[in-house]
Design a protein around this motif. Structure first.
Motif, PDB file in Angstrom:
ATOM      1  N   GLN A  49       2.289   1.776  -3.420  1.00 47.60           N
ATOM      2  CA  GLN A  49       1.260   2.297  -4.311  1.00 47.60           C
ATOM      3  C   GLN A  49       1.037   3.784  -4.074  1.00 47.60           C
ATOM      4  O   GLN A  49       0.817   4.545  -5.029  1.00 47.60           O
ATOM      5  CB  GLN A  49      -0.053   1.539  -4.102  1.00 47.60           C
ATOM      6  CG  GLN A  49      -1.145   1.907  -5.086  1.00 47.60           C
ATOM      7  CD  GLN A  49      -0.764   1.606  -6.519  1.00 47.60           C
ATOM      8  OE1 GLN A  49      -0.340   0.491  -6.827  1.00 47.60           O
ATOM      9  NE2 GLN A  49      -0.881   2.585  -7.411  1.00 47.60           N
ATOM     10  N   ALA A  50       1.116   4.203  -2.816  1.00 46.36           N
ATOM     11  CA  ALA A  50       0.957   5.622  -2.500  1.00 46.36           C
ATOM     12  C   ALA A  50       2.065   6.441  -3.150  1.00 46.36           C
ATOM     13  O   ALA A  50       1.819   7.551  -3.662  1.00 46.36           O
ATOM     14  CB  ALA A  50       0.955   5.833  -0.989  1.00 46.36           C
ATOM     15  N   GLU A  92       3.748   5.586  -5.904  1.00 47.03           N
ATOM     16  CA  GLU A  92       3.490   5.583  -7.345  1.00 47.03           C
ATOM     17  C   GLU A  92       2.370   6.549  -7.712  1.00 47.03           C
ATOM     18  O   GLU A  92       2.445   7.239  -8.729  1.00 47.03           O
ATOM     19  CB  GLU A  92       3.140   4.159  -7.799  1.00 47.03           C
ATOM     20  CG  GLU A  92       4.295   3.179  -7.716  1.00 47.03           C
ATOM     21  CD  GLU A  92       3.897   1.787  -8.168  1.00 47.03           C
ATOM     22  OE1 GLU A  92       2.812   1.657  -8.794  1.00 47.03           O
ATOM     23  OE2 GLU A  92       4.658   0.831  -7.917  1.00 47.03           O
ATOM     24  N   ASP A  93       1.341   6.576  -6.885  1.00 44.43           N
ATOM     25  CA  ASP A  93       0.221   7.493  -7.139  1.00 44.43           C
ATOM     26  C   ASP A  93       0.688   8.937  -7.092  1.00 44.43           C
ATOM     27  O   ASP A  93       0.241   9.780  -7.892  1.00 44.43           O
ATOM     28  CB  ASP A  93      -0.896   7.270  -6.108  1.00 44.43           C
ATOM     29  CG  ASP A  93      -1.599   5.933  -6.294  1.00 44.43           C
ATOM     30  OD1 ASP A  93      -1.447   5.320  -7.368  1.00 44.43           O
ATOM     31  OD2 ASP A  93      -2.302   5.504  -5.350  1.00 44.43           O
ATOM     32  N   TRP A  94       1.604   9.226  -6.160  1.00 40.56           N
ATOM     33  CA  TRP A  94       2.114  10.595  -6.062  1.00 40.56           C
ATOM     34  C   TRP A  94       2.913  10.948  -7.310  1.00 40.56           C
ATOM     35  O   TRP A  94       2.757  12.063  -7.843  1.00 40.56           O
ATOM     36  CB  TRP A  94       2.988  10.739  -4.813  1.00 40.56           C
ATOM     37  CG  TRP A  94       3.451  12.151  -4.588  1.00 40.56           C
ATOM     38  CD1 TRP A  94       2.830  13.126  -3.882  1.00 40.56           C
ATOM     39  CD2 TRP A  94       4.664  12.740  -5.102  1.00 40.56           C
ATOM     40  NE1 TRP A  94       3.550  14.289  -3.925  1.00 40.56           N
ATOM     41  CE2 TRP A  94       4.692  14.082  -4.668  1.00 40.56           C
ATOM     42  CE3 TRP A  94       5.717  12.278  -5.893  1.00 40.56           C
ATOM     43  CZ2 TRP A  94       5.734  14.962  -4.983  1.00 40.56           C
ATOM     44  CZ3 TRP A  94       6.751  13.141  -6.211  1.00 40.56           C
ATOM     45  CH2 TRP A  94       6.752  14.464  -5.761  1.00 40.56           C
ATOM     46  N   ALA A 124       8.814  11.046  -3.800  1.00 44.40           N
ATOM     47  CA  ALA A 124       7.855   9.936  -3.828  1.00 44.40           C
ATOM     48  C   ALA A 124       8.204   8.910  -2.754  1.00 44.40           C
ATOM     49  O   ALA A 124       7.306   8.341  -2.102  1.00 44.40           O
ATOM     50  CB  ALA A 124       7.844   9.286  -5.202  1.00 44.40           C
ATOM     51  N   GLU A 150       2.594   9.730 -10.276  1.00 47.72           N
ATOM     52  CA  GLU A 150       1.674   9.883 -11.397  1.00 47.72           C
ATOM     53  C   GLU A 150       0.955  11.224 -11.334  1.00 47.72           C
ATOM     54  O   GLU A 150       0.775  11.901 -12.355  1.00 47.72           O
ATOM     55  CB  GLU A 150       0.655   8.743 -11.395  1.00 47.72           C
ATOM     56  CG  GLU A 150      -0.304   8.790 -12.573  1.00 47.72           C
ATOM     57  CD  GLU A 150      -1.259   7.609 -12.590  1.00 47.72           C
ATOM     58  OE1 GLU A 150      -2.214   7.638 -13.401  1.00 47.72           O
ATOM     59  OE2 GLU A 150      -1.059   6.667 -11.793  1.00 47.72           O
ATOM     60  N   ALA A 151       0.561  11.616 -10.122  1.00 46.88           N
ATOM     61  CA  ALA A 151      -0.145  12.893  -9.964  1.00 46.88           C
ATOM     62  C   ALA A 151       0.761  14.076 -10.271  1.00 46.88           C
ATOM     63  O   ALA A 151       0.292  15.121 -10.735  1.00 46.88           O
ATOM     64  CB  ALA A 151      -0.703  13.002  -8.552  1.00 46.88           C
ATOM     65  N   GLN A 152       2.071  13.912 -10.019  1.00 46.56           N
ATOM     66  CA  GLN A 152       3.011  15.012 -10.230  1.00 46.56           C
ATOM     67  C   GLN A 152       3.624  15.013 -11.626  1.00 46.56           C
ATOM     68  O   GLN A 152       4.384  15.929 -11.964  1.00 46.56           O
ATOM     69  CB  GLN A 152       4.136  14.929  -9.180  1.00 46.56           C
ATOM     70  CG  GLN A 152       3.687  15.152  -7.753  1.00 46.56           C
ATOM     71  CD  GLN A 152       3.090  16.522  -7.537  1.00 46.56           C
ATOM     72  OE1 GLN A 152       3.631  17.531  -8.009  1.00 46.56           O
ATOM     73  NE2 GLN A 152       1.969  16.565  -6.818  1.00 46.56           N
ATOM     74  N   SER A 153       3.326  14.005 -12.435  1.00 50.46           N
ATOM     75  CA  SER A 153       3.941  13.904 -13.754  1.00 50.46           C
ATOM     76  C   SER A 153       3.639  15.117 -14.629  1.00 50.46           C
ATOM     77  O   SER A 153       4.480  15.530 -15.445  1.00 50.46           O
ATOM     78  CB  SER A 153       3.462  12.618 -14.445  1.00 50.46           C
ATOM     79  OG  SER A 153       2.053  12.644 -14.630  1.00 50.46           O
ATOM     80  N   ASP A 205       0.832  -1.210   0.000  1.00 46.88           N
ATOM     81  CA  ASP A 205       0.000   0.000   0.000  1.00 46.88           C
ATOM     82  C   ASP A 205       0.865   1.258   0.000  1.00 46.88           C
ATOM     83  O   ASP A 205       0.540   2.250  -0.667  1.00 46.88           O
ATOM     84  CB  ASP A 205      -0.920   0.015   1.221  1.00 46.88           C
ATOM     85  CG  ASP A 205      -1.960  -1.097   1.176  1.00 46.88           C
ATOM     86  OD1 ASP A 205      -2.253  -1.579   0.070  1.00 46.88           O
ATOM     87  OD2 ASP A 205      -2.468  -1.470   2.247  1.00 46.88           O
TER      88      ASP A 205
END
Length: 258
Positions: free
Chosen positions: A45-46, A48-50, A72, A52-55, A42
């Protein structure tokens, strides 16, 4: 009142209480605590999500990718620690839940049984307000020596843990420090010397494991199984002072109302 039945535990009622308790504990493990089985995944994943959101904010001409990956990683570590803290609080909440339910069911049974043969308001009110140790005194006087039972220590420890979880530092914490330090996490335990002294720990160091939950649960089940089917009056019983005092107040109130 010689040999008069004062308390009676009906078999089907006993089994109903135990089934309800087991269901609560089993479902707490399955529906609550199991949610923390993969916190490493988890946390990843958090992170990776960050990323992706900052890309959309990444400019290769102005930004170093390493800085984004480092940030990240920090997000993942923070997320992991928050989940660990939530896991600890969830375990403690489960312990508090089963203890408070045991306490209320015990008091209600005592209240209902006394109500069959006594109507004094002060005595009945005391059943809900005295600490559980006072109720233990009452049954010890009537021959059920709860304090001598193997499960009593776990019940008492559970009470201390719940008190520390609910109220923080205080006398319950001091008792845990002195008698049950295994429920207090000491990050410096391996250092020895003054750093390993449990008296420096506070309520933030309170910890319980899944095994502790199961141990507390088993103690409560043993309590209900051990509760005698019938507890009778003994003319030689020396009732606790708090109970006798409550009876005297009831008698005084009754006389004043005549």
């Amino acid at each position: 009142m010689t040999n008069r039945t004062l308390f009676e535990m009906w078999g089907p009622f006993r089994q109903s209480i135990i089934r309800s308790h087991k269901f609560y504990v089993e479902q707490a493990h399955r529906r609550l605590l199991s949610q923390f089985d993969n916190i490493n995944k988890d946390a990843d994943q958090a992170a990776e999500d960050w990323l992706e959101a900052q890309s959309c904010n990444f400019d290769p001409e102005r930004h170093d990718p390493a800085d984004f990956y480092e940030r990240a990683n920090d997000v993942g570590i923070e997320f992991y620690q928050l989940l660990v803290d939530m896991h600890e609080r969830t375990r403690l909440s489960v312990v508090a839940g089963i203890y408070h339910e045991w306490d209320k069911q015990f008091r209600k049974w005592v209240y209902d049984e006394i109500s069959h043969w006594y109507r004094g308001e002060i005595v009945l009110a005391k059943i809900w307000t005295v600490d559980v140790g006072k109720l233990v005194e009452l049954f010890s006087a009537l021959g059920w020596e709860i304090r001598n039972k193997s499960y009593f220590q776990k019940l008492n420890t559970c009470r201390l843990v719940v008190n520390v979880f609910k109220h923080g530092d205080g006398t319950s914490l001091a008792e845990l420090q002195q008698h049950y330090p295994e429920y207090l996490y000491n990050p410096f335990d391996s250092f020895g010397g003054q750093l390993s002294d449990v008296t420096h720990l506070d309520h933030t160091n309170l910890r319980v494991s899944d095994e502790h939950i199961n141990e507390f649960s088993e103690a409560m089940i043993e309590f209900w199984l051990d509760l005698p089917e019938r507890i009778v009056n003994s003319p030689s019983a020396s009732l606790p002072k708090w109970f006798e005092s409550a009876i005297l107040i009831d008698q005084k109130n009754e006389n004043n109302n005549k």
